[in-house]
Scaffold this active site. Structure first.
Site, mmCIF file in Angstrom:
data_model
loop_
_atom_site.group_PDB
_atom_site.id
_atom_site.type_symbol
_atom_site.label_atom_id
_atom_site.label_comp_id
_atom_site.label_asym_id
_atom_site.label_seq_id
_atom_site.Cartn_x
_atom_site.Cartn_y
_atom_site.Cartn_z
ATOM 1 N N HIS A 187 0.812 -1.225 0.000
ATOM 2 C CA HIS A 187 0.000 0.000 0.000
ATOM 3 C C HIS A 187 0.841 1.269 0.000
ATOM 4 C CE1 HIS A 187 -3.416 -2.714 0.881
ATOM 5 N NE2 HIS A 187 -3.936 -1.910 -0.005
ATOM 6 N N ARG A 207 -10.341 4.482 -1.941
ATOM 7 C CA ARG A 207 -9.883 3.702 -0.782
ATOM 8 C C ARG A 207 -10.141 4.522 0.484
ATOM 9 N NH1 ARG A 207 -5.400 2.231 -4.545
ATOM 10 N NH2 ARG A 207 -5.261 -0.028 -4.617
ATOM 11 N N ARG A 209 -15.432 2.561 -1.870
ATOM 12 C CA ARG A 209 -15.208 1.261 -1.235
ATOM 13 C C ARG A 209 -15.278 1.433 0.273
ATOM 14 N NH1 ARG A 209 -9.594 -1.939 -1.864
ATOM 15 N NH2 ARG A 209 -8.808 -0.372 -0.420
ATOM 16 N N GLU A 228 -11.295 -10.264 -4.897
ATOM 17 C CA GLU A 228 -9.863 -10.218 -4.602
ATOM 18 C C GLU A 228 -9.404 -11.404 -3.761
ATOM 19 O OE1 GLU A 228 -8.882 -6.528 -2.655
ATOM 20 O OE2 GLU A 228 -10.680 -6.552 -1.421
ATOM 21 N N ASN A 258 -4.434 -7.018 -6.961
ATOM 22 C CA ASN A 258 -3.317 -6.989 -5.999
ATOM 23 C C ASN A 258 -3.477 -8.097 -4.962
ATOM 24 O OD1 ASN A 258 -2.806 -4.648 -7.355
ATOM 25 N ND2 ASN A 258 -3.586 -3.301 -5.752
ATOM 26 N N ASP A 259 -4.658 -8.120 -4.349
ATOM 27 C CA ASP A 259 -4.887 -9.155 -3.340
ATOM 28 C C ASP A 259 -5.159 -10.499 -3.994
ATOM 29 O OD1 ASP A 259 -4.544 -8.075 -0.746
ATOM 30 O OD2 ASP A 259 -6.283 -6.799 -1.091
ATOM 31 N N ARG A 266 2.163 -9.649 -0.760
ATOM 32 C CA ARG A 266 2.362 -8.600 -1.764
ATOM 33 C C ARG A 266 3.403 -7.560 -1.346
ATOM 34 N NH1 ARG A 266 -3.545 -5.591 -1.569
ATOM 35 N NH2 ARG A 266 -2.520 -3.706 -2.251
ATOM 36 N N CYS A 320 -9.519 -2.996 -10.955
ATOM 37 C CA CYS A 320 -8.974 -1.821 -10.257
ATOM 38 C C CYS A 320 -7.639 -2.080 -9.584
ATOM 39 C CB CYS A 320 -9.976 -1.293 -9.241
ATOM 40 S SG CYS A 320 -10.193 -2.403 -7.841
HETATM 41 C C1 PEP Z 1 -6.557 -4.925 -4.838
HETATM 42 O O1 PEP Z 1 -6.394 -5.724 -3.904
HETATM 43 O O2 PEP Z 1 -6.267 -5.192 -6.019
HETATM 44 C C2 PEP Z 1 -7.093 -3.582 -4.578
HETATM 45 C C3 PEP Z 1 -7.337 -2.749 -5.560
HETATM 46 O O3 PEP Z 1 -7.265 -3.220 -3.276
HETATM 47 P P1 PEP Z 1 -6.058 -2.705 -2.341
HETATM 48 O O4 PEP Z 1 -4.848 -2.519 -3.213
HETATM 49 O O5 PEP Z 1 -6.503 -1.438 -1.713
HETATM 50 O O6 PEP Z 1 -5.905 -3.830 -1.374
HETATM 51 MG MG MG Z 2 -7.313 -5.298 -2.000
#
Ligand code: PEP
Ligand code: MG
Length: 579
Positions: free
Chosen positions: A191, A298, A334, A433, A456-457, A467, A504
């Site tokens: 993040h 976010r 979100r 995710e 990402n998740d 990650r 996203c």
């Molecule tokens: C993701 O997990 O891809 C996502 C967009 O959420 P975040 O990066 O805030 O966990």
């Molecule tokens: Mg996420």
């Protein structure tokens, strides 16, 4: 001159003097001090002990339940350590005899004691090592607190160098003075990296031992395009980099020209480009970069950099500010994704052993209903201001979705009772995710209006790769064939159920993944605002047929390496400047 290679996480070049920030779990490097500074360092160590003891005494007050009394006992043990004269003497002697900083003396002495404890066979005694580390952290927080404030009151341009950056820290950096970021730890989708990208600060992470090679005030070049950091560059390297930085800025300016043009492929398929934001004022940047709405707000960043939870009025203010920029365009809010690397761990007495698999995100909300309802109340009030949609993160099963929707209905009932207007037909979506949500997408699709794929998740959970952990960063890839299978399933299920879908995760900000996403049927993506022009340029340079061919070729490949290099070559042919 020393060249270090890491992972490029936020584009751009910076050349500036370094400012090192130490984080809590970081081994403090040995720094020598002059004889005249010894007394000052000894004083600092003494004050740290005094303040830490004061902090503990305050924490002890009012702990009355049985559980709390256990905590009180632990604090009493910590206090005894802090009042131990021989310990303090050991530390001040070290400063005096070896001319080292208070931080170094505290850290070395306490770690030495902890390691003695660990070697003792008796489990009770060896477990006390954790208490010693805790005391070390408390003392270091006292000693380093002043330096953290330095970061908040900068007066000249710096490049921040750290062992690890937290999202909270990164979000607090002043863009005017913080020109670049470099960290030993971290991954592309951690993040802190996402925040750096949003702020448009060049950043490189996963540099492993950079902090051991840099001293505060050294000149460092941070190349956020190629993932390189150069410590104490020679004059020729600085000259070359100044030229390169100028060319990069010119490329960015040239891309601005396509701002007003639509994101449409050469054969006429319209793609919607939305922006990911962490703060309301970024909505304006999304607009400036040519974005057509917000695909991911976010909102947990409302909780960071502060001690108390935001009030409903503060939530509402943030949402109305965002919607005012995109009144007739989608704004997907979100609900808070707290936990894991954001916020909750530092507030807990005992951190969770596996926070990414723990009380995170929607799970945290469903256990903190007052907080969750406060946010939903504000979102629903803002729903009449524009095209607001609500999205739940980290859904892992249908029951969780049903619970979240039930709470939303409760909030709507409350609003009815209070005669407050809201959009009764607000679109409700979920992030896909987790692998379980991806595999159950066809079922989940029946109860919601849209999916947003959080790659990402999804990547981290599908591949069991943290990650944010640089030690396994080579294993983390959103184009691993296993992840691509999950993504394809979700896209196909969304199409079958005729619900909206967007992507996203950071994958949507990567130039080389765009043809793949379009070829798999994605028509809306939400990405880091600074990347919108470049991604639009790629979309405007391809046909859907090109993209379909890319996917056809990739479906026959079983290795991530092969897929990655194929995609890089395909994109390089279209937009060589991106590389
Ligand atoms: C993701 O997990 O891809 C996502 C967009 O959420 P975040 O990066 O805030 O966990
Ligand atoms: Mg996420």
């Amino acid at each position: 001159m020393e060249i270090k290679k890491g992972i490029a996480v936020s584009p751009g070049i910076s050349i500036a003097k370094s400012l090192i920030i130490d984080s809590e779990d970081y081994r403090i490097p040995r720094r020598s001090i002059g004889p005249s500074q010894r007394m000052k360092e000894i004083q600092r160590a003494r004050s740290a002990f005094k303040n830490a003891a004061g902090e503990l005494t305050e924490l002890q007050a009012g702990q009355e339940t049985i559980e709390q009394r256990k905590i009180k006992d632990i604090f009493a043990v910590h206090l005894r350590f802090l009042h131990d004269r021989s310990l303090r003497k050991k530390i001040t002697d070290l400063i005096h005899l070896e001319s080292v900083t208070a931080e170094y003396a505290v850290s070395t002495t306490l770690r030495e004691i902890a390691s003695h404890f660990t070697r003792v066979k008796d489990a009770y005694i060896s477990e006390r090592a954790a208490d010693i580390y805790d005391i070390e952290k408390r003392l270091l927080r006292q000693l380093l607190g002043g330096k953290r404030e330095d970061v908040e009151h900068l007066t000249e341009e710096v490049a921040i160098v750290a062992r690890e950056l937290s999202p909270t820290q990164t979000a607090g950096f002043n863009k005017e003075f913080v020109k670049g970021l470099a960290a030993d730890a971290g991954g592309r989708t951690s993040h802190a990296a996402i925040v750096a990208r949003s702020l448009g600060i060049p950043a490189v992470v996963a540099l492993e031992d950079l902090t051991e090679s840099v001293s505060g005030g050294d000149t460092v070049i941070i190349d956020g395009n190629r993932g390189i950091v150069i410590v104490n560059p020679d004059a020729e390297t600085v000259r070359q980099y100044e030229k390169y930085a100028k060319e990069f800025i010119e490329l960015e300016h040239s891309l601005e020209r396509i701002r007003e043009k639509p994101a449409v492929t050469r054969d006429g398929t319209r793609i919607t480009l939305l922006g990911n934001i962490e703060f309301p004022d970024e909505a304006e940047i999304v607009l400036q970069k040519g974005g057509e709405g917000i695909g991911l707000y976010r909102t947990e960043f409302l909780y960071l950099n502060r001690e108390s939870e935001p009030t409903e009025a503060e939530h509402y203010q943030a949402y109305s500010e965002t919607v005012s920029v995109f009144r007739h365009r989608p704004v997907i809010i979100r609900t808070v994704d707290l936990g894991a690397d954001k916020y909750t761990q530092s507030k807990r007495f005992a951190p969770e052993p596996n926070p990414f698999l723990g009380l995170r995100s929607i799970r945290f909300c469903l256990q903190n209903l007052t907080m969750f309802k406060t946010q939903l109340h504000a979102i629903m009030r803002a729903s009449v201001l524009g095209e607001v949609k609500v999205m739940f993160p980290l859904i892992t099963n249908l029951q969780e979705l049903m619970q979240a929707k039930m709470i939303l209905r409760d909030v709507m009932d409350d609003l009815d009772e209070e005669s407050i207007t809201y959009n009764k037909n607000i679109a409700v979506g979920i992030m896909i995710e987790t692998p379980s949500a991806a595999l159950m997408a066809s079922t989940l699709a029946r109860d919601i209006d849209f999916f947003s794929i959080g790659t990402n998740d999804l990547t981290q959970y599908a591949l069991a790769v943290d990650r944010g952990n640089e030690l396994v960063s080579t294993l983390y890839s959103s184009v691993d064939p296993a992840v691509l299978r999950l993504i394809r399933t979700v896209i196909q299920d969304a199409h079958k159920a005729q619900i909206d879908l967007n992507v996203c995760g950071e994958m949507a900000s990567e130039p080389e993944y765009i043809m793949l996403l379009l070829g798999m049927g994605v028509r809306t993506i939400s990405l880091a605002p600074p990347m919108i022009p470049e991604i639009k340029q790629i979309i405007r340079s391809v046909t859907i047929e090109d993209c379909n061919n890319v996917v056809r070729r990739i479906l026959g490949m079983n290795s991530e390496r092969q897929i990655s290099s194929f995609l890089r070559d395909a994109t390089r042919k279209i937009l060589p400047e991106a590389f």
